[in-house]
Design a protein around this motif. Structure first.
Motif, PDB file in Angstrom:
ATOM      1  N   VAL A 206       0.838  -1.194   0.000  1.00 15.06           N
ATOM      2  CA  VAL A 206       0.000   0.000   0.000  1.00 15.06           C
ATOM      3  C   VAL A 206       0.881   1.256   0.000  1.00 15.06           C
ATOM      4  O   VAL A 206       0.618   2.223  -0.720  1.00 15.06           O
ATOM      5  N   ILE A 207       1.959   1.214   0.781  1.00 15.20           N
ATOM      6  CA  ILE A 207       2.869   2.365   0.815  1.00 15.20           C
ATOM      7  C   ILE A 207       3.531   2.561  -0.549  1.00 15.20           C
ATOM      8  O   ILE A 207       3.640   3.680  -1.058  1.00 15.20           O
ATOM      9  N   MET A 208       3.951   1.450  -1.159  1.00 13.90           N
ATOM     10  CA  MET A 208       4.545   1.549  -2.504  1.00 13.90           C
ATOM     11  C   MET A 208       3.569   2.185  -3.488  1.00 13.90           C
ATOM     12  O   MET A 208       3.958   2.985  -4.342  1.00 13.90           O
ATOM     13  N   ALA A 209       2.307   1.806  -3.386  1.00 11.34           N
ATOM     14  CA  ALA A 209       1.301   2.346  -4.305  1.00 11.34           C
ATOM     15  C   ALA A 209       1.153   3.850  -4.124  1.00 11.34           C
ATOM     16  O   ALA A 209       0.945   4.587  -5.099  1.00 11.34           O
ATOM     17  N   VAL A 210       1.274   4.321  -2.883  1.00  8.31           N
ATOM     18  CA  VAL A 210       1.222   5.770  -2.657  1.00  8.31           C
ATOM     19  C   VAL A 210       2.393   6.438  -3.377  1.00  8.31           C
ATOM     20  O   VAL A 210       2.234   7.476  -4.036  1.00  8.31           O
ATOM     21  N   GLY A 211       3.577   5.810  -3.285  1.00  5.68           N
ATOM     22  CA  GLY A 211       4.730   6.329  -4.028  1.00  5.68           C
ATOM     23  C   GLY A 211       4.438   6.382  -5.516  1.00  5.68           C
ATOM     24  O   GLY A 211       4.730   7.375  -6.187  1.00  5.68           O
ATOM     25  N   GLY A 212       3.835   5.317  -6.027  1.00  7.37           N
ATOM     26  CA  GLY A 212       3.488   5.280  -7.452  1.00  7.37           C
ATOM     27  C   GLY A 212       2.520   6.379  -7.827  1.00  7.37           C
ATOM     28  O   GLY A 212       2.643   7.010  -8.881  1.00  7.37           O
ATOM     29  N   ALA A 213       1.553   6.642  -6.935  1.00  2.00           N
ATOM     30  CA  ALA A 213       0.559   7.676  -7.224  1.00  2.00           C
ATOM     31  C   ALA A 213       1.230   9.042  -7.388  1.00  2.00           C
ATOM     32  O   ALA A 213       0.907   9.799  -8.307  1.00  2.00           O
ATOM     33  N   PHE A 214       2.196   9.330  -6.514  1.00  2.00           N
ATOM     34  CA  PHE A 214       2.858  10.632  -6.622  1.00  2.00           C
ATOM     35  C   PHE A 214       3.848  10.662  -7.785  1.00  2.00           C
ATOM     36  O   PHE A 214       4.097  11.704  -8.378  1.00  2.00           O
ATOM     37  N   TYR A 215       4.372   9.486  -8.121  1.00  2.00           N
ATOM     38  CA  TYR A 215       5.210   9.390  -9.320  1.00  2.00           C
ATOM     39  C   TYR A 215       4.381   9.727 -10.563  1.00  2.00           C
ATOM     40  O   TYR A 215       4.866  10.382 -11.489  1.00  2.00           O
ATOM     41  N   ALA A 216       3.118   9.288 -10.585  1.00  2.00           N
ATOM     42  CA  ALA A 216       2.257   9.515 -11.755  1.00  2.00           C
ATOM     43  C   ALA A 216       2.138  11.003 -12.060  1.00  2.00           C
ATOM     44  O   ALA A 216       2.201  11.423 -13.213  1.00  2.00           O
ATOM     45  N   HIS A 217       1.994  11.823 -11.020  1.00  2.00           N
ATOM     46  CA  HIS A 217       1.880  13.263 -11.263  1.00  2.00           C
ATOM     47  C   HIS A 217       3.215  13.869 -11.683  1.00  2.00           C
ATOM     48  O   HIS A 217       3.261  14.892 -12.346  1.00  2.00           O
ATOM     49  N   TYR A 218       4.306  13.211 -11.260  1.00  2.00           N
ATOM     50  CA  TYR A 218       5.630  13.707 -11.658  1.00  2.00           C
ATOM     51  C   TYR A 218       5.861  13.513 -13.144  1.00  2.00           C
ATOM     52  O   TYR A 218       6.316  14.416 -13.831  1.00  2.00           O
ATOM     53  N   VAL A 219       5.549  12.327 -13.697  1.00  2.00           N
ATOM     54  CA  VAL A 219       5.790  12.102 -15.124  1.00  2.00           C
ATOM     55  C   VAL A 219       4.637  12.575 -15.999  1.00  2.00           C
ATOM     56  O   VAL A 219       4.826  12.839 -17.174  1.00  2.00           O
TER      57      VAL A 219
END
Lengths: 307, 404
Positions: A206-219
């Motif tokens: 779940v924590i990794m997915a949060v990282g992915g979510a914020f990565y999505a806005h970065y790229v």
């Protein structure tokens, strides 16, 4: 000399490093505290990113969503979906030990990537998923915006760090550490090892997915290419190992150090003689490898060491 | 710990110094974001050289706005994350008004969304052929110097239906943006014309056997099989498909057409009469001048048949647009790019760059003719390029005609 430009770049650098450090904290729960070899980080990182993209993205005819909903909804949805995914993956794989779990989780991550690649209706397939908005993007200009988003990402890193610290220091966290040290002993104490492992896997994912979510806005644009094992899984392992496994401060520091080595070395290669300039990319890659080697030689336990 | 601290301090100092570096007032910088390492390094290396050549020729012609044109090269490592990071460096540290790249569509789209558009920097992609680039909301900051796959799909459909008279077809395509784009657009164009596409079958790279894909594509006995992929696995598929005898006719797209090894590996006698399409650089004067310049500057001719000249054109177009704008900023370049790239105005090829800059200074219009085609940007920032139709004759690829 251009200090403001350098700072401006530093903001974007720190956004990426921040998103990675969230994933690194997630891995720390799984590997650092519970000893689970999860080589499938890319699956959860990608799930988080794609769910975020689908929930917050603008409407599209080509794939599921976008629902144009607030970022918070996207993050919560990313957490829920990745928790379900982790549970499903955990049922067969958590009965495996050590490296076997590693190999099967690597395979699962590739499976997820291929599902995203092939199921066009779901997430745009090879076309990718575009039109991911910049949260709070209308408030300020683009250069200032990076600082706003960086603030948001760092706040999330801080919250997750605080929560994970609390959790691993709790009795529940001590059971995880017991499992890491010796599964047999933990089981002999009457602890349901499988259940604890499952909870740890879900929490970390779940924590990794949060990282992915914020990565999505970065790229701003997602394609399955972003989630190949190197950039989706192994770079995050390198971050945790460099910072110090079993140490949450280390997980965050490692993310910044590794991403820093990864990106800042590129500035050096500008000073190569022109004959070597066309090979700059490879020289940069060698440079990264040497720095990692040095780090491993000097601090095998990671910069901050484990707990 | 103290040793570690001082070591990292020294490191930070070195990084700081090397990042800051020199910054001269009498130069104008353009950035390149090309895959120097990773899966597409075999292209990025040479595209980088083509951009160097373009900058060299611009400077020989007097530079831009009286200043020397300098390129800042960054590596996308063929992945979107590193590509976005590279673009962020260019935009923030080097403050470039224009970025040339990237190569693959996935990287180009991420860079456009995350960096180029919000920072108001013009991005000119050089080898990203995905139709997605046409439709992206880009505030007109994203251009490309290569044609969209949508075009080639139409060319293939016209060849199959109108010229050859096939009424049924199936496709086997490589499962990435390139293959899927081609297959989708072929299907659409073929059915619009009245043909019927019986099956569209994706294949994944590196599998040991493709029997299942071939069987699926053969259902209903299509008159022609369109194989839209790369030689790597495409050769195997083609050989197997011929072995089954399920298909009478084959066609291939630019991933395989014109590549000599394909005929040798599959067998010339089986492929006799097979058609293929390739994006064709028309024989412009610019192309000749580019090839000559390449040989002079590097001592060897261009190492790839396509996309290198697209990178070369991108740099020159950016330079001309900056000259016309009178300033080196993203919004100004965006406003002037179409004017220098397309009509009206005197046609300028790369051997007459000096004259091109003169004309712009005099306030006259020019129409740049590039090494990779006319380079007339449409409202989406796309260019149209002619396609060559190839056919296998006597065991060799022969060009039979060029279509627009």
């Amino acid at each position: 000399m251009n200090v403001s430009g350098l700072l401006g770049y530093f903001a974007t650098f720190a956004i990426a490093a921040g998103a990675y450090s969230i994933a690194s904290l997630g891995l720390n729960v799984q590997f650092g505290y519970t000893g689970l070899y999860n080589f499938g980080i890319a699956a959860f990182f990608a799930t988080g990113a794609y769910v975020e993209g689908i929930i917050t993205g603008g409407p599209s005819m080509e794939h599921l969503g976008g629902f144009d909903l607030p970022v918070l909804v996207g993050v919560i949805a990313a957490m829920v979906v990745s928790a379900i995914l982790a549970y499903i993956i955990g049922i067969p794989t958590l009965r495996l030990k050590g490296e076997f779990l590693g190999i099967s989780s690597l395979g699962i991550a590739e499976t997820i990537r291929l599902i995203i690649t092939n199921e066009k209706w779901l997430a745009g397939g090879v076309w990718g998923l575009g039109d991911i908005p910049r949260p709070l993007g209308n408030l300020v200009g683009p250069k200032t915006y990076n600082w706003v988003y960086l603030g948001l990402v760092l706040a999330v890193v801080g919250i997750i760090y605080f929560l994970v610290q609390k959790i691993v220091k709790s009795p529940w966290g001590r059971v995880l550490k017991a499992i890491r040290e010796d599964e047999g002993v933990a089981a002999a104490m009457g602890k349901n090892v499988y259940k604890y492992k499952m909870q740890s896997l879900i929490l970390g994912s779940v924590i990794m997915a949060v990282g992915g979510a914020f990565y999505a806005h970065y790229v701003g644009y997602l394609s399955p290419e972003s989630f190949r094992p190197l950039m989706g899984t192994f770079i995050i392992w390198a971050m945790l190992m460099a910072g110090g496994k079993g140490n949450n401060k280390g997980a965050i520091l490692g993310a910044f150090v590794v991403w820093g080595v990864w990106t800042f070395t590129e500035f050096f290669v500008n000073y190569l003689p022109s004959g070597l300039a066309s090979r700059a990319g490879y020289i940069n890659a060698i440079f990264i490898a040497i720095l990692f080697q040095v780090l491993i030689r000097i601090r095998p336990q990671g910069i901050l060491g484990g707990e | 710990m103290r040793k570690l601290f001082s070591a990292s301090l020294v490191l930070a100092l070195i990084i700081g110094l090397s990042v800051v570096g020199f910054s001269a007032e009498d130069t104008i910088s353009i950035g390149t974001i090309l895959p120097r390492t990773g899966a597409l390094a075999a292209w990025g290396q040479f595209e980088g050289q083509a951009t160097d050549l373009a900058a060299h020729q611009v400077n020989e012609a007097g530079g831009v706005l009286g200043k020397k044109l300098v390129l800042v090269h960054r590596d996308t490592k063929t992945n979107p994350t590193s590509g976005v990071d590279a673009a962020n460096k260019l935009v923030n540290v080097n403050e470039v008004p224009v970025m040339v790249g990237a190569n693959s569509s996935g990287v180009s789209l991420a860079v456009a969304r995350a960096v180029a558009v919000p920072n108001e920097v013009v991005q000119i992609a050089v080898a990203s052929t995905s139709p997605k680039l046409t439709t992206l909301e880009d505030n007109d900051y994203l251009f490309r110097t290569c044609p969209s796959d949508a075009l080639q799909g139409i060319v293939l459909a016209r060849l199959a239906y109108n010229d050859e008279g096939y009424e049924t077809a199936s496709t086997i395509y490589v499962n990435n943006a390139y293959g899927q784009g081609l297959s989708d657009n072929f299907e659409k164009a073929f059915e619009e014309r009245g043909g019927e596409v019986l099956a569209t079958v994706p294949y994944n790279k590196g599998k040991a056997s493709y029997d299942a894909e071939i069987r699926k594509a053969a259902e209903g006995d299509p008159e022609v099989l369109m194989l839209l992929g790369y030689p790597e696995n495409g050769n195997t598929i083609l050989r197997k498909a011929i072995g089954t005898g399920a298909f009478e006719n084959y066609m291939v797209a630019d991933g395989m057409a014109g590549i000599p090894g394909v005929i040798e590996k599959v067998g010339a006698q089986y492929l006799e009469g097979t058609y293929g399409t390739v994006a064709q650089s028309p024989e412009t004067k610019s192309l000749e001048y580019y090839k000559k310049g390449h040989e002079e500057l590097f001592g060897f001719p261009p190492q790839r048949p396509a996309f290198l000249q697209n990178a070369y054109d991108a740099v020159i177009l950016a330079a001309l647009a900056m000259e016309r704008a009178g300033e080196a900023t993203g919004p100004a370049v965006k406003e002037n790019l179409r004017a220098v790239a397309g009509p009206p105005g005197e046609e300028i090829d790369t051997s007459e760059l000096e004259r091109g800059f003169e004309l712009i200074k005099e306030g006259k219009e020019i129409d740049y003719v590039g090494a990779a085609g006319q380079m007339d940007f449409d409202e989406n920032g796309d260019v149209v390029s002619p396609f060559g139709i190839l056919q296998v004759k006597d065991g060799e690829w022969k060009q039979i005609k060029v279509v627009d």
